[in-house]
Write a protein that holds these residues in place. Structure first.
Motif, PDB file in Angstrom:
ATOM      1  N   VAL A  99      10.620 -36.959 -22.521  1.00  0.00           N
ATOM      2  CA  VAL A  99      11.435 -35.788 -22.182  1.00  0.00           C
ATOM      3  C   VAL A  99      12.802 -36.276 -21.718  1.00  0.00           C
ATOM      4  N   ARG A 100      13.833 -35.705 -22.312  1.00  0.00           N
ATOM      5  CA  ARG A 100      15.210 -36.078 -21.960  1.00  0.00           C
ATOM      6  C   ARG A 100      15.974 -34.821 -21.540  1.00  0.00           C
ATOM      7  N   ARG A 101      16.500 -34.831 -20.323  1.00  0.00           N
ATOM      8  CA  ARG A 101      17.297 -33.696 -19.849  1.00  0.00           C
ATOM      9  C   ARG A 101      18.640 -33.656 -20.562  1.00  0.00           C
ATOM     10  N   ARG A 102      19.111 -32.433 -20.859  1.00  0.00           N
ATOM     11  CA  ARG A 102      20.433 -32.274 -21.467  1.00  0.00           C
ATOM     12  C   ARG A 102      21.421 -31.893 -20.373  1.00  0.00           C
ATOM     13  N   PRO A 103      22.619 -32.474 -20.397  1.00  0.00           N
ATOM     14  CA  PRO A 103      23.625 -32.147 -19.369  1.00  0.00           C
ATOM     15  C   PRO A 103      24.082 -30.703 -19.484  1.00  0.00           C
ATOM     16  N   HIS A 104      24.281 -30.042 -18.343  1.00  0.00           N
ATOM     17  CA  HIS A 104      24.779 -28.660 -18.317  1.00  0.00           C
ATOM     18  C   HIS A 104      26.170 -28.557 -18.920  1.00  0.00           C
ATOM     19  N   VAL A 105      26.999 -29.562 -18.656  1.00  0.00           N
ATOM     20  CA  VAL A 105      28.401 -29.470 -19.052  1.00  0.00           C
ATOM     21  C   VAL A 105      28.593 -29.557 -20.560  1.00  0.00           C
ATOM     22  N   ILE A 106      27.625 -30.139 -21.282  1.00  0.00           N
ATOM     23  CA  ILE A 106      27.790 -30.329 -22.721  1.00  0.00           C
ATOM     24  C   ILE A 106      27.123 -29.218 -23.521  1.00  0.00           C
ATOM     25  N   ASN A 107      25.862 -28.945 -23.224  1.00  0.00           N
ATOM     26  CA  ASN A 107      25.134 -27.974 -24.055  1.00  0.00           C
ATOM     27  C   ASN A 107      24.265 -27.027 -23.252  1.00  0.00           C
ATOM     28  N   GLY A 108      24.669 -26.741 -22.021  1.00  0.00           N
ATOM     29  CA  GLY A 108      23.988 -25.708 -21.258  1.00  0.00           C
ATOM     30  C   GLY A 108      22.716 -26.113 -20.572  1.00  0.00           C
ATOM     31  N   GLY A 109      22.376 -27.397 -20.603  1.00  0.00           N
ATOM     32  CA  GLY A 109      21.182 -27.844 -19.904  1.00  0.00           C
ATOM     33  C   GLY A 109      19.911 -27.684 -20.710  1.00  0.00           C
ATOM     34  N   GLY A 110      18.775 -27.634 -19.991  1.00  0.00           N
ATOM     35  CA  GLY A 110      17.480 -27.628 -20.653  1.00  0.00           C
ATOM     36  C   GLY A 110      17.035 -29.054 -20.940  1.00  0.00           C
ATOM     37  N   PHE A 111      16.044 -29.208 -21.824  1.00  0.00           N
ATOM     38  CA  PHE A 111      15.614 -30.565 -22.174  1.00  0.00           C
ATOM     39  C   PHE A 111      15.058 -30.627 -23.594  1.00  0.00           C
ATOM     40  N   VAL A 112      15.003 -31.858 -24.110  1.00  0.00           N
ATOM     41  CA  VAL A 112      14.498 -32.123 -25.454  1.00  0.00           C
ATOM     42  C   VAL A 112      13.276 -33.017 -25.339  1.00  0.00           C
ATOM     43  N   VAL A 113      12.246 -32.731 -26.141  1.00  0.00           N
ATOM     44  CA  VAL A 113      11.009 -33.520 -26.157  1.00  0.00           C
ATOM     45  C   VAL A 113      10.937 -34.258 -27.485  1.00  0.00           C
ATOM     46  N   THR A 114      10.786 -35.589 -27.430  1.00  0.00           N
ATOM     47  CA  THR A 114      10.687 -36.385 -28.653  1.00  0.00           C
ATOM     48  C   THR A 114       9.348 -37.116 -28.691  1.00  0.00           C
ATOM     49  N   ASN A 115       8.926 -37.517 -29.898  1.00  0.00           N
ATOM     50  CA  ASN A 115       7.683 -38.268 -30.063  1.00  0.00           C
ATOM     51  C   ASN A 115       7.967 -39.766 -30.037  1.00  0.00           C
ATOM     52  N   ASN A 116       6.950 -40.571 -30.373  1.00  0.00           N
ATOM     53  CA  ASN A 116       7.105 -42.029 -30.339  1.00  0.00           C
ATOM     54  C   ASN A 116       8.146 -42.540 -31.320  1.00  0.00           C
ATOM     55  N   ASN A 117       8.413 -41.763 -32.361  1.00  0.00           N
ATOM     56  CA  ASN A 117       9.417 -42.151 -33.360  1.00  0.00           C
ATOM     57  C   ASN A 117      10.804 -41.618 -33.013  1.00  0.00           C
ATOM     58  N   GLN A 118      10.944 -41.102 -31.802  1.00  0.00           N
ATOM     59  CA  GLN A 118      12.198 -40.543 -31.290  1.00  0.00           C
ATOM     60  C   GLN A 118      12.688 -39.335 -32.091  1.00  0.00           C
ATOM     61  N   LYS A 119      11.751 -38.636 -32.724  1.00  0.00           N
ATOM     62  CA  LYS A 119      12.091 -37.416 -33.444  1.00  0.00           C
ATOM     63  C   LYS A 119      11.841 -36.212 -32.535  1.00  0.00           C
ATOM     64  N   PRO A 120      12.778 -35.261 -32.479  1.00  0.00           N
ATOM     65  CA  PRO A 120      12.583 -34.068 -31.639  1.00  0.00           C
ATOM     66  C   PRO A 120      11.362 -33.262 -32.075  1.00  0.00           C
ATOM     67  N   VAL A 121      10.573 -32.827 -31.092  1.00  0.00           N
ATOM     68  CA  VAL A 121       9.382 -32.012 -31.350  1.00  0.00           C
ATOM     69  C   VAL A 121       9.566 -30.615 -30.755  1.00  0.00           C
ATOM     70  N   PHE A 122      10.080 -30.572 -29.521  1.00  0.00           N
ATOM     71  CA  PHE A 122      10.347 -29.303 -28.844  1.00  0.00           C
ATOM     72  C   PHE A 122      11.714 -29.371 -28.164  1.00  0.00           C
ATOM     73  N   LYS A 123      12.257 -28.196 -27.894  1.00  0.00           N
ATOM     74  CA  LYS A 123      13.490 -28.078 -27.124  1.00  0.00           C
ATOM     75  C   LYS A 123      13.318 -26.893 -26.185  1.00  0.00           C
ATOM     76  N   VAL A 124      13.782 -27.027 -24.954  1.00  0.00           N
ATOM     77  CA  VAL A 124      13.706 -25.936 -23.988  1.00  0.00           C
ATOM     78  C   VAL A 124      15.115 -25.532 -23.574  1.00  0.00           C
ATOM     79  N   ASP A 125      15.408 -24.245 -23.737  1.00  0.00           N
ATOM     80  CA  ASP A 125      16.683 -23.683 -23.293  1.00  0.00           C
ATOM     81  C   ASP A 125      16.443 -22.894 -22.016  1.00  0.00           C
ATOM     82  N   GLY A 126      17.355 -23.073 -21.064  1.00  0.00           N
ATOM     83  CA  GLY A 126      17.253 -22.338 -19.807  1.00  0.00           C
ATOM     84  C   GLY A 126      18.464 -21.478 -19.567  1.00  0.00           C
ATOM     85  N   CYS A 127      18.726 -21.198 -18.305  1.00  0.00           N
ATOM     86  CA  CYS A 127      19.785 -20.272 -17.916  1.00  0.00           C
ATOM     87  C   CYS A 127      21.160 -20.718 -18.391  1.00  0.00           C
ATOM     88  N   GLY A 128      21.400 -22.030 -18.395  1.00  0.00           N
ATOM     89  CA  GLY A 128      22.706 -22.532 -18.820  1.00  0.00           C
ATOM     90  C   GLY A 128      23.033 -22.179 -20.250  1.00  0.00           C
TER      91      GLY A 128
END
Length: 202
Positions: free
Chosen positions: A22-51
């Protein structure tokens, strides 16, 4: 072979243990939330929040293509303010945009201070008080999601060969056990993130 326990979809129930980063996204760049990647570093899920959404107490879990899987809302109002639990509702979103309630997460008012377990009820309800609970400290990246039989569903902050990843709050591991719904797990983690005033909050 693992018994499948879908909440969002059996598509997200793997027959083997699965490791995620799980990697947090900075608020200042893309509104925050986080990205979930697998062992191959490919995105599997993304979570968007209030930002990103601009709505307090609302989260969206998306798949790797950006399609919404779960809409999660914090229940508000005067009655909710007087309750001993704050409630979050997770709704599955179908291809037509219709919402179907799939789980309710009950956050005790004193959860962060006293570390009382968070209880989760899956819809449709059975004859039990809860189906899953969160034990441990999400803030310290040392907690587990456990089912009502005591089985570990997922662990947050599992120790690994990259010690610096384990110690970072912006980058941490999640291990999901065979048969359990990974989309549901990250829906719960999205709520925990918001409760602790982290990446999904404004």
């Amino acid at each position: 072979m693992a018994i499948m326990a879908p909440v969002v979809s059996k598509f997200y129930c793997s027959p083997s243990q699965t490791n995620f980063l799980v990697r947090r996204r900075p608020h200042v760049i893309n509104g925050g939330g986080f990205v979930v990647t697998n062992n191959n570093q490919k995105p599997v899920f993304k979570v968007d929040g209030c930002g990103t959404l601009g709505v307090e107490g609302e989260l969206i879990l998306r798949d790797c293509d950006g399609e919404p899987l779960l809409l999660i809302r914090r229940k508000g109002g005067v009655v909710q303010a007087l309750c001993i639990n704050r409630q979050w509702k997770g709704y599955k979103i179908d291809y037509e945009g219709d919402e179907k309630l799939v789980f309710t997460l009950k956050e005790p008012v004193s959860y962060i201070v006293k570390k009382i377990p968070v209880k989760i009820v899956v819809e449709p309800r059975c004859n039990k008080d809860w189906d899953f609970e969160v034990k441990g400290s999400f803030r310290d990246r040392a907690c587990s999601i456990i089912d009502s039989k005591g089985n570990i569903v997922a662990q947050v902050g599992v120790k690994n060969e990259f010690e610096e990843l384990r110690l970072s709050k912006d980058l941490y591991h999640v291990v999901v056990q065979p048969g359990y719904d990974q989309a549901f797990v990250f829906g719960v983690i999205a709520v925990l993130d918001n409760i602790h005033n982290e990446s999904t909050r404004c």
